[in-house]
Design a protein around this motif. Structure first.
Motif, mmCIF file in Angstrom:
data_model
loop_
_atom_site.group_PDB
_atom_site.id
_atom_site.type_symbol
_atom_site.label_atom_id
_atom_site.label_comp_id
_atom_site.label_asym_id
_atom_site.label_seq_id
_atom_site.Cartn_x
_atom_site.Cartn_y
_atom_site.Cartn_z
ATOM 1 N N UNK A 413 51.864 2.876 23.832
ATOM 2 C CA UNK A 413 51.515 4.246 24.236
ATOM 3 C C UNK A 413 52.556 4.871 25.154
ATOM 4 N N UNK A 414 53.531 4.063 25.627
ATOM 5 C CA UNK A 414 54.585 4.601 26.487
ATOM 6 C C UNK A 414 54.356 4.414 27.970
ATOM 7 N N UNK A 415 53.428 3.542 28.366
ATOM 8 C CA UNK A 415 53.107 3.390 29.784
ATOM 9 C C UNK A 415 54.268 2.821 30.598
ATOM 10 N N UNK A 416 54.996 1.857 30.031
ATOM 11 C CA UNK A 416 56.051 1.184 30.791
ATOM 12 C C UNK A 416 57.077 2.197 31.296
ATOM 13 N N UNK A 417 57.501 2.008 32.528
ATOM 14 C CA UNK A 417 58.487 2.904 33.126
ATOM 15 C C UNK A 417 57.886 4.058 33.897
ATOM 16 N N UNK A 418 56.567 4.295 33.745
ATOM 17 C CA UNK A 418 55.923 5.349 34.524
ATOM 18 C C UNK A 418 55.716 4.871 35.959
ATOM 19 N N UNK A 419 55.405 5.795 36.842
ATOM 20 C CA UNK A 419 55.274 5.480 38.254
ATOM 21 C C UNK A 419 53.879 5.805 38.766
ATOM 22 N N UNK A 420 53.438 5.021 39.721
ATOM 23 C CA UNK A 420 52.152 5.265 40.377
ATOM 24 C C UNK A 420 52.225 6.559 41.172
ATOM 25 N N UNK A 421 51.273 7.458 40.934
ATOM 26 C CA UNK A 421 51.236 8.687 41.717
ATOM 27 C C UNK A 421 50.763 8.375 43.136
ATOM 28 N N UNK A 422 51.438 8.925 44.145
ATOM 29 C CA UNK A 422 51.098 8.564 45.534
ATOM 30 C C UNK A 422 49.823 9.222 46.022
ATOM 31 N N UNK A 423 49.271 8.639 47.050
ATOM 32 C CA UNK A 423 48.180 9.248 47.791
ATOM 33 C C UNK A 423 48.777 10.256 48.762
ATOM 34 N N UNK A 424 47.925 10.879 49.551
ATOM 35 C CA UNK A 424 48.391 11.771 50.619
ATOM 36 C C UNK A 424 48.287 11.092 51.981
ATOM 37 N N UNK A 425 47.814 9.831 51.993
ATOM 38 C CA UNK A 425 47.582 9.096 53.242
ATOM 39 C C UNK A 425 48.420 7.829 53.227
ATOM 40 N N UNK A 426 49.147 7.555 54.306
ATOM 41 C CA UNK A 426 49.963 6.351 54.422
ATOM 42 C C UNK A 426 49.462 5.484 55.565
ATOM 43 N N UNK A 427 49.279 4.196 55.288
ATOM 44 C CA UNK A 427 49.008 3.191 56.317
ATOM 45 C C UNK A 427 50.298 2.419 56.546
ATOM 46 N N UNK A 428 50.783 2.376 57.783
ATOM 47 C CA UNK A 428 52.079 1.762 58.047
ATOM 48 C C UNK A 428 51.923 0.283 58.375
ATOM 49 N N UNK A 429 52.792 -0.531 57.762
ATOM 50 C CA UNK A 429 52.806 -1.976 57.988
ATOM 51 C C UNK A 429 54.198 -2.401 58.418
ATOM 52 N N UNK A 430 54.259 -3.417 59.297
ATOM 53 C CA UNK A 430 55.548 -3.920 59.758
ATOM 54 C C UNK A 430 55.458 -5.422 60.011
ATOM 55 N N UNK A 431 56.392 -6.187 59.433
ATOM 56 C CA UNK A 431 56.376 -7.647 59.592
ATOM 57 C C UNK A 431 56.545 -8.045 61.050
ATOM 58 N N UNK A 432 57.390 -7.345 61.789
ATOM 59 C CA UNK A 432 57.579 -7.675 63.204
ATOM 60 C C UNK A 432 56.261 -7.578 63.968
ATOM 61 N N UNK A 433 55.486 -6.540 63.680
ATOM 62 C CA UNK A 433 54.188 -6.390 64.354
ATOM 63 C C UNK A 433 53.262 -7.535 64.001
ATOM 64 N N UNK A 434 53.264 -7.929 62.737
ATOM 65 C CA UNK A 434 52.411 -9.038 62.317
ATOM 66 C C UNK A 434 52.803 -10.320 63.035
ATOM 67 N N UNK A 435 54.084 -10.608 63.069
ATOM 68 C CA UNK A 435 54.547 -11.835 63.730
ATOM 69 C C UNK A 435 54.251 -11.800 65.225
ATOM 70 N N UNK A 477 57.462 10.083 55.672
ATOM 71 C CA UNK A 477 57.358 11.465 56.145
ATOM 72 C C UNK A 477 56.755 12.418 55.123
ATOM 73 N N UNK A 478 56.768 12.057 53.842
ATOM 74 C CA UNK A 478 56.243 12.970 52.816
ATOM 75 C C UNK A 478 54.720 12.988 52.756
ATOM 76 N N UNK A 479 54.063 12.081 53.472
ATOM 77 C CA UNK A 479 52.598 12.007 53.428
ATOM 78 C C UNK A 479 51.971 13.051 54.353
#
Length: 716
Positions: A413-435, A477-479
């Motif tokens: 059907x042509x799905x491969x290569x398409x992209x997930x449409x983004x949300x308008x909300x971002x949750x920020x994650x950082x490995x340094x914070x986790x560690x 920043x786009x969120x």
């Protein structure tokens, strides 16, 4: 050491050009389907049956050779590729591509016997003996020499083989050697610190070495955070954090050395390695690693229970961010139970196909399992596989074959290569914070940054929204809305980015444990959250740990029926422009002198707004905070995108969209424990699993009742 070792980790890294495996005939456009294949575990007469069953199931690619070093090089410098060549030829004749491993994940016993100095060391000085995976230290020049020789021989051998379409470099780096306290590691860590800080005085300042007389005179005195007695917990937190950064970088440097050796010999074949992103671990800094692969690949194993699908989506959202929106590879997941947890739950009816399609909905253009045929012996004999112990006349193999047909239909059907449409909300994650939150010197040692991200992710789903999980160092920043879920470390540069974001009209949520320290774990002065005080309009003077009822503490009432937990921030000052949305109340608030003080506030800054939460919340309480305390327009507002990007009102339903030149592909998942009726879909129907046309009115062609673990996929 390779050139990546000299890169300043504080500076942005360029990404490698995106390259995706092409089919042996040079074409690309389908969703890869397959898994780890370990033919060296089976008699050769089984191989033809394997390939026939793969064809029947729709397998298009397998990974070979991950743990085959001892078969490929049975003794030092003696090579045997005959058996592997015969397997590759069988697969090639059947039109099945190969993702070839570098085979360096585990060394043969002859190497360990000849060179025990390659073995890693634990914090208490215990030597990690061979007998499992990754019993080697990435900083060992001896092991690197042998591993790169293997890569060179592998690259030369398969350079012109068209069946081999990609390189699987190493395997799950850090699974058994995420940290190493050997003398090789000490020497490499001292060099890493020298390059990072330049002068010993800068390091002394960054680590706060005037505390407890830890001042160093030169880089040769830099220690490892080894076991230090019964109060081991009080090792310098900044030293511990830098050591975790170094360990991730050391493994990444080793990967890059392997990658570069293979790329030199096979420049037309893309290279990757499998990350391990799930909400129960943060082994390496995969944001940095994502810059070093041609395409992102991830291993994900389901979390049993009611949050099964939610956890998958949350983890995949971060993987999709690491992939920069490009299609990525699900390198491993399971058909059913694993065998390395205390309780190894089986997948329930519908979850095998539902999970695979959820990964696809989140951006995966390759769906692979560990492994093809279930082992009859060894440490993973009871780990599920595509062909189980019961053989092909089994429910699992039937589901695998069904999935292969579904993925073929989606590919056509042509799905491969398409992209997930983004949300308008971002949750920020950082490995340094986790560690950093693994350090036992914090106000409450139960807090976990990754789990706070997951709590927010689930709470937003329950409240009717879908969020994206984005690295702090990524592009957020786009969120319309950015949430800081216990982002305890924030340096000045990141704080300035947040300030510019809000000033320009962004909406920011700062929780109780965000912005407390900088990236060296120095506490900000003048009131928490130090670097964000002007944004929140509020400064706090003390963190009052709430504890649990078993500890003589408990939750605190924020509003009728809504309770806070973990700790509360006692206000020191509040700007006049701050509006209080909720205050502490109830008997516990009087006990700790917080009655009537602000618990949730909102503050205007420039063109934007900042919500501040002064205490922690469980998932259930956070849903109530979002629904009852947050301003109604906070997640939708002028952009009007809140529910549009992923939700259709009923919180039991998750609606995800991938889009591209062939159209928009809609995935509708039931994330609840009861059926969802009258789901209106858009476009032609491609996949219906555990769902039926809705007969309660309307057009039966585009309305469905979706059962538990059900999914409907359409193309618009």
């Amino acid at each position: 050491m390779s050139k990546t070792d000299h890169h300043d980790r504080r500076q942005p890294q360029p990404y490698r050009p995106y390259r995706w495996p092409k089919e042996p005939d040079g074409h690309s456009g389908g969703i890869w389907f397959g898994g780890d294949y370990n033919p060296d575990q089976w008699p050769e007469q089984v191989w033809a049956e394997d390939v026939a069953l793969m064809k029947r199931a729709g397998v298009t690619m397998v990974t070979l050779g991950i743990f085959s070093w001892a078969r490929l090089e049975p003794s030092d410098g003696v090579w045997d590729f005959g058996w592997l060549d015969r397997v590759v030829a069988l697969l090639g004749e059947a039109g099945i591509a190969v993702d070839m491993a570098s085979a360096t994940a585990t060394a043969p016993y002859w190497l360990y016997q000849a060179h025990p100095e390659v073995l890693p060391v634990e914090a208490d000085g215990t030597l990690v003996h061979p007998g499992t995976r990754q019993s080697w230290r990435p900083t060992s020049p001896v092991f690197r020499r042998y591993a790169l020789r293997l890569c060179r021989v592998m690259g030369e051998h398969f350079s012109d083989n068209s069946t081999v379409v990609a390189w699987h470099v190493g395997n799950e780096y850090g699974w058994n050697n995420a940290t190493d306290y050997s003398q090789d590691a000490l020497k490499a860590f001292q060099g890493w610190c020298r390059r990072r800080y330049g002068s010993i005085e800068e390091l002394n300042q960054a680590w706060g070495n005037d505390f407890w007389s830890q001042r160093l005179q030169n880089f040769d005195q830099v220690p490892l955070p080894e076991h230090a007695g019964v109060r081991d917990a009080f090792i310098n937190p900044a030293l511990r954090l830098d050591f975790r950064r170094f360990c991730s970088d050391a493994l990444m440097d080793f990967f890059c050395a392997e990658r570069d050796q293979l790329q030199e010999l096979t420049p037309d074949k893309p290279l990757t390695t499998n990350f391990m992103v799930s909400t129960d671990q943060c082994v390496l800094d995969y944001e940095r690693w994502s810059h070093q692969v041609d395409f992102v690949a991830n291993d994900h194993y389901f979390a049993h229970g009611p949050g099964h699908l939610d956890e998958l989506l949350c983890s995949d959202s971060l993987v999709d961010a690491y992939a920069q929106g490009h299609p990525w590879c699900l390198m491993e997941h399971s058909t059913s139970a694993v065998n390395w947890r205390i309780f190894n739950a089986s997948k329930r009816q519908g979850e095998l196909i539902r999970d695979a399609l959820a990964h696809v909905a989140m951006g995966a253009d390759a769906v692979n399992f560990f492994q093809w045929r279930q082992s009859a012996f060894g440490a993973e004999a009871f780990h599920s596989a595509m062909v189980p112990h019961a053989g092909p006349n089994s429910a699992i193999y039937a589901q695998v074959a069904n999935l292969g047909g579904i993925l073929r239909r989606l590919s056509q059907s042509g799905l491969a290569g398409t992209q997930l449409e983004p949300s308008s909300i971002a949750l920020l994650f950082d490995a340094d914070c986790q560690w950093s939150m693994a350090d036992s010197t914090l106000p409450d040692c139960s807090i976990d940054h990754w789990q706070q991200v997951y709590i927010w992710y689930q709470a937003l789903l329950d409240a009717g929204y879908r969020a994206d999980v984005v690295p702090l160092k990524g592009q957020w920043e786009r969120y319309d809305v950015v949430v800081l879920p216990s982002l305890i470390l924030l340096d000045q540069d990141q704080a300035d980015r947040l300030r510019d974001y809000v000033s320009g009209g962004g909406r920011l949520v700062v929780d109780f444990a965000s912005g407390i320290m900088d990236d060296h774990m120095h506490v900000g002065l003048g009131g928490y959250p130090a670097v964000l005080r002007d944004l929140t309009g509020i400064a706090s003077q003390e963190m009052i740990a709430l504890g649990t009822s078993d500890q003589g503490g408990g939750s605190i009432l924020v509003s009728e029926g809504i309770e806070g937990n973990i700790w509360v921030n006692e206000p020191l000052s509040i700007e006049d422009s701050v509006r209080v949305l909720a205050r502490y109340q109830g008997s516990r608030s009087y006990d700790i002198d917080m009655a009537g003080k602000p618990a949730v506030t909102i503050h205007g800054y420039g063109q934007g707004r900042v919500l501040y939460l002064g205490t922690g919340f469980t998932k259930e309480s956070l849903v109530s905070v979002i629904n009852r305390i947050f301003p109604p327009d906070f997640f939708t507002g002028a952009a009007g995108r809140g529910l549009h990007n992923g939700r259709d009102g009923d919180p039991r339903l998750v609606h995800l969209i991938r889009s591209g030149p062939q159209g928009r592909y809609h995935f509708y998942f039931n994330r609840g424990s009861t059926v969802v009726r009258d789901v209106s879909t858009m476009g032609e129907t491609l996949v219906v699993q555990r769902a039926t046309p809705y007969s309660g009115g309307g057009l039966s062609g585009n309305r469905y009742t979706i059962g538990v673990h059900g999914v409907v996929v359409t193309r618009q």
